[in-house]
Design a protein around this motif. Structure first.
Motif, PDB file in Angstrom:
ATOM      1  N   THR A  32      47.944  58.629   5.779  1.00 26.83           N
ATOM      2  CA  THR A  32      47.958  59.353   7.236  1.00 26.83           C
ATOM      3  C   THR A  32      49.497  59.310   7.833  1.00 26.83           C
ATOM      4  N   GLY A  33      50.194  58.172   7.623  1.00 23.63           N
ATOM      5  CA  GLY A  33      51.560  58.227   8.001  1.00 23.63           C
ATOM      6  C   GLY A  33      52.387  59.281   7.476  1.00 23.63           C
ATOM      7  N   ALA A  34      52.121  59.502   6.181  1.00 30.61           N
ATOM      8  CA  ALA A  34      53.069  60.618   5.297  1.00 30.61           C
ATOM      9  C   ALA A  34      52.760  61.912   5.998  1.00 30.61           C
ATOM     10  N   GLY A  35      51.441  62.181   6.485  1.00 36.80           N
ATOM     11  CA  GLY A  35      50.656  63.386   6.973  1.00 36.80           C
ATOM     12  C   GLY A  35      51.504  63.237   8.374  1.00 36.80           C
ATOM     13  N   ALA A  36      51.508  62.404   9.248  1.00 36.89           N
ATOM     14  CA  ALA A  36      51.983  62.473  10.432  1.00 36.89           C
ATOM     15  C   ALA A  36      53.554  62.807  10.642  1.00 36.89           C
ATOM     16  N   LYS A 393      39.573  59.610   6.448  1.00 31.57           N
ATOM     17  CA  LYS A 393      39.502  59.494   5.086  1.00 31.57           C
ATOM     18  C   LYS A 393      40.581  60.253   4.459  1.00 31.57           C
ATOM     19  N   LEU A 394      40.809  60.134   3.319  1.00 28.32           N
ATOM     20  CA  LEU A 394      42.130  60.702   2.578  1.00 28.32           C
ATOM     21  C   LEU A 394      41.799  62.421   2.783  1.00 28.32           C
ATOM     22  N   MET A 400      43.804  64.243  10.907  1.00 28.70           N
ATOM     23  CA  MET A 400      44.260  62.810  11.409  1.00 28.70           C
ATOM     24  C   MET A 400      45.833  63.007  11.976  1.00 28.70           C
ATOM     25  N   ALA A 401      46.466  63.538  11.159  1.00 31.28           N
ATOM     26  CA  ALA A 401      47.975  63.833  11.449  1.00 31.28           C
ATOM     27  C   ALA A 401      48.113  64.634  12.556  1.00 31.28           C
ATOM     28  N   ARG A 402      47.450  65.591  12.644  1.00 28.03           N
ATOM     29  CA  ARG A 402      47.826  66.753  13.725  1.00 28.03           C
ATOM     30  C   ARG A 402      47.314  66.073  15.109  1.00 28.03           C
TER      31      ARG A 402
END
Ligand SMILES: Cc1cc2nc3c(=O)[nH]c(=O)nc-3n(C[C@H](O)[C@H](O)[C@H](O)COP(=O)(O)OP(=O)(O)OC[C@H]3O[C@@H](n4cnc5c(N)ncnc54)[C@H](O)[C@@H]3O)c2cc1C
Length: 612
Positions: A32-36, A393-394, A400-402
């Motif tokens: 999630t953090g990497a995606g954010a 979820k993965l 989630m990031a968006r």
């Protein structure tokens, strides 16, 4: 643009973080953090990410490794979640990460022909329909009993009444997370591991201002876990993506976030591929959930459990009961039962489930079983300048990031464009078809076997050549890292110079997966890994020895569960390791602790009849 996370340049990254100010500081380096970080950086924002341990060292390396709509959420009528997840799955398979996310067939055995086939069949029609006609994975199919046994001779034939085959996708979860983080770094995000946010910085200028919630959050106090040094990182927005640590991050600064995270432990066992004769993944029902048999290279991953958890969240461990639960449920359907001697490894992870808002006062008192808690995510803005996300979820990490970055920039001092990550292939995805087609030439150019070239393409995609460049410069890096595994020594060096690995555990646990794939959890490779890393990171002889010993001790404590004897017996005292010539028994004789929570589902732990 730096397309690498170079651990040898970590001090530069720390300096840049401290120099600030950033637009967005992300706390947490799971998916999630990497995606954010990627979402924000690719919108042109100046981004920093701090991760207390290693990228994906929390839940994001301990999942079932499926990128899926979630067939069982359909049964819970969570249609929105399933539809969104299916869309994300297809985007990842076809465009964003085709080198990492691959379709995988699942066989669903049927035991009650009259009731089950129409029921499951209807579910799969909906599952397929939700995905639509433009699809990178095939439609589901019905199989006769004979057809089912052809695909999966391992199944018990008695009472089998056919099967359905449907498709989902799988991924190396840790590799995916670190590829997302690397892609963020390629968009100038400053990504620093072994750096914890220990408190939030609060501005004073807004205290009497327009927001009754109090002073604006203006950054975070960060501790470099390698040196103990603390410094401030100033940022216009702070985004908490701390998974099961969310409550702790909020509490450290007295923030009432409006949600609590309830931890649910999930355990998987890993067996050799030869232990289960099937050419497809499988999914079977258990008393309250499902059990997956997931093909994983030369192995199977079988799981999972789902039990409320309140122990140490840093290294959740599997218990003997967890393993027996999985074996018992697997053996309901297998003709040749699995035994503990088939289990190569076991791992446990914690799902960050968001407890219902009305229970936010005490998330552990909802009384709801964790299987029934939603897998959807929540985004909250508890203070001006602070946004927090959890759950999900993965598979849905990008959404989630968006969503969390949308919330973070909702009242940003300047205009910020919308998310572009649905159009942004991860590093290694661009040019993949050509690299795959030219795999033979890659092998010939670098003097490695076709299998090695394919192995590298399956892990690094179009960047496989970067790993082979290291071999060209130093032939010794072309040697295998561990007997019986495809990993090269070059992958250890690459993990340091391109993937931010700082400790031996970062390599063996998450860059290569010997921790969960090898009977000794990679302990015998630790010395060699320390030697390669030490050369690049300037480690003294003493530090190399320390890192090796530390990993070996860690490896010995990760599995508490592979005990001989029935599950109901208390854990055995530490046993003397057997000679390395018998690696499997070595694993089974590792130190075992007491079980930390109740037996999963409280279901029988001895084999039970095929589900009727
Ligand atoms: C057993 C199991 C099976 C699963 N299977 C699937 C599946 O097949 N498919 C699927 O889609 N999903 C699956 N999931 C869910 C999925 O794995 C998680 O939703 C996802 O990995 C959570 O990622 P995260 O980034 O939110 O949390 P994490 O990966 O836990 O990341 C949080 C990070 O924050 C860091 N952190 C904490 N505090 C601080 C601090 N103060 N400063 C800096 N950093 C901090 C931690 O070190 C950690 O790395 C599964 C989960 C489990 C447990």
């Amino acid at each position: 643009m730096p397309a690498v996370l170079d651990a040898t340049k970590r001090s530069d990254s720390l300096r840049k973080l401290a120099a600030g100010p950033l637009d967005v500081l992300v706390i947490g380096g799971g998916v999630t953090g990497a995606g954010a970080a990627l979402d924000a950086a690719s919108r042109g924002l100046r981004v920093g990410l701090v991760e207390a341990r290693d990228l994906a060292s929390g839940t994001s390396s301990r999942s079932s490794k499926l990128v899926h709509g979630g067939l069982r959420y359909l049964e819970q009528r969570d249609f929105k979640l399933v539809k969104e997840a299916l869309r994300e799955r297809d985007l990842l398979v076809s465009k964003l990460a085709p080198h990492l996310v691959r379709p995988v067939p699942f066989l669903y055995p049927i035991y009650k022909k009259v009731v089950e086939r129409p029921y499951v069949g209807a579910g799969l029609v909906i599952y397929d329909a939700m995905e639509g006609t433009k699809r990178p994975v095939p439609y589901h199919r019905h199989l006769t009993t004979r057809g089912a046994l052809r695909r999966a001779p391992a199944l018990r034939p008695d009472r089998l009444a056919g099967a359905m085959v449907y498709y989902d996708a799988q991924v190396d979860d840790a590799r995916h997370t670190l590829t997302v983080a690397r892609t963020a770094a390629a968009h100038d995000a400053i990504v620093v591991t072994r750096a914890s946010a220990v408190g939030l910085l609060r501005g004073v200028e807004d205290t009497a201002g327009d927001d009754p919630r109090g002073a604006r959050v203006t950054g975070a106090r960060v501790r470099d876990e390698e040196t103990g040094r603390e410094f401030d990182v100033h940022a216009t927005r702070v985004v908490v993506c701390a998974g099961v640590w969310s409550d702790l991050v909020h509490a450290a600064s007295g923030v009432k976030a409006g949600y609590h995270v309830r931890m649910s432990k999930g355990v998987h066992i890993v067996t050799p591929r030869s232990a289960i004769d099937a050419d497809t993944g499988m999914i079977v029902r258990t008393g309250k959930s499902v059990l997956f048999f997931i093909p994983w290279g030369e192995r199977w991953i079988v799981g999972t459990t789902d039990t409320d958890f309140s122990g140490d969240r840093t290294e959740p461990v599997a218990t003997a009961e967890d393993v027996d639960y999985i074996l018992a449920n697997a053996n309901r359907v297998l003709a040749k039962p699995l035994t503990r001697s088939d289990v190569l490894a076991v791992y446990a992870g914690l799902r960050p489930l968001v407890a219902e808002p009305e229970s936010a006062g005490d998330s552990d008192e909802t009384g709801k079983p964790t299987t029934k808690l939603s897998r959807e995510h929540v985004v909250v803005t508890p203070l001006p300048g602070l946004v927090s996300v959890a759950g999900g979820k993965l598979t849905t990490y990008r959404l989630m990031a968006r969503d969390v970055i949308d919330a973070a920039v909702a009242d940003f001092p300047r205009a910020v464009p919308p998310s572009v990550t649905d159009q942004l292939p991860l590093l290694g995805a661009d040019g993949l078809p050509a690299v795959r087609a030219a795999a033979g030439r890659l092998a010939a150019d670098f003097g490695v076997s076709a299998e090695t070239a394919e192995h590298l393409i399956s892990r690094y995609g179009a960047l496989a050549g970067e790993v082979l460049e290291l071999v060209r410069a130093d032939k010794s890096l072309g040697r295998p890292l561990a007997e019986g595994h495809p990993y090269l020594r070059a992958e250890v060096a690459y993990a340091v110079t391109h993937e931010g690995a700082l400790h031996v555990e970062d390599v063996l646990g998450r860059r290569v997966r010997l921790l969960i794939e090898s009977p000794d959890a990679g302990a015998s490779a630790a010395g060699e890994v320390a030697a390669i890393m030490g050369k690049l990171l300037g480690w003294s002889r003493r530090k190399r020895a320390e890192q090796t010993r530390h990993y070996q001790e860690f490896a010995a404590t990760t599995s508490q569960a592979l005990l001989p004897g029935p599950a109901s017996q208390p854990a055995a005292p530490p046993a003397k390791p057997e000679p390395p010539a018998q690696p499997r028994s070595w694993l089974r004789s590792r130190v075992h602790g007491q079980p930390q929570d109740q037996a999963p589902d409280q279901e029988p732990t001895t084999p039970v009849p095929v589900p009727a």
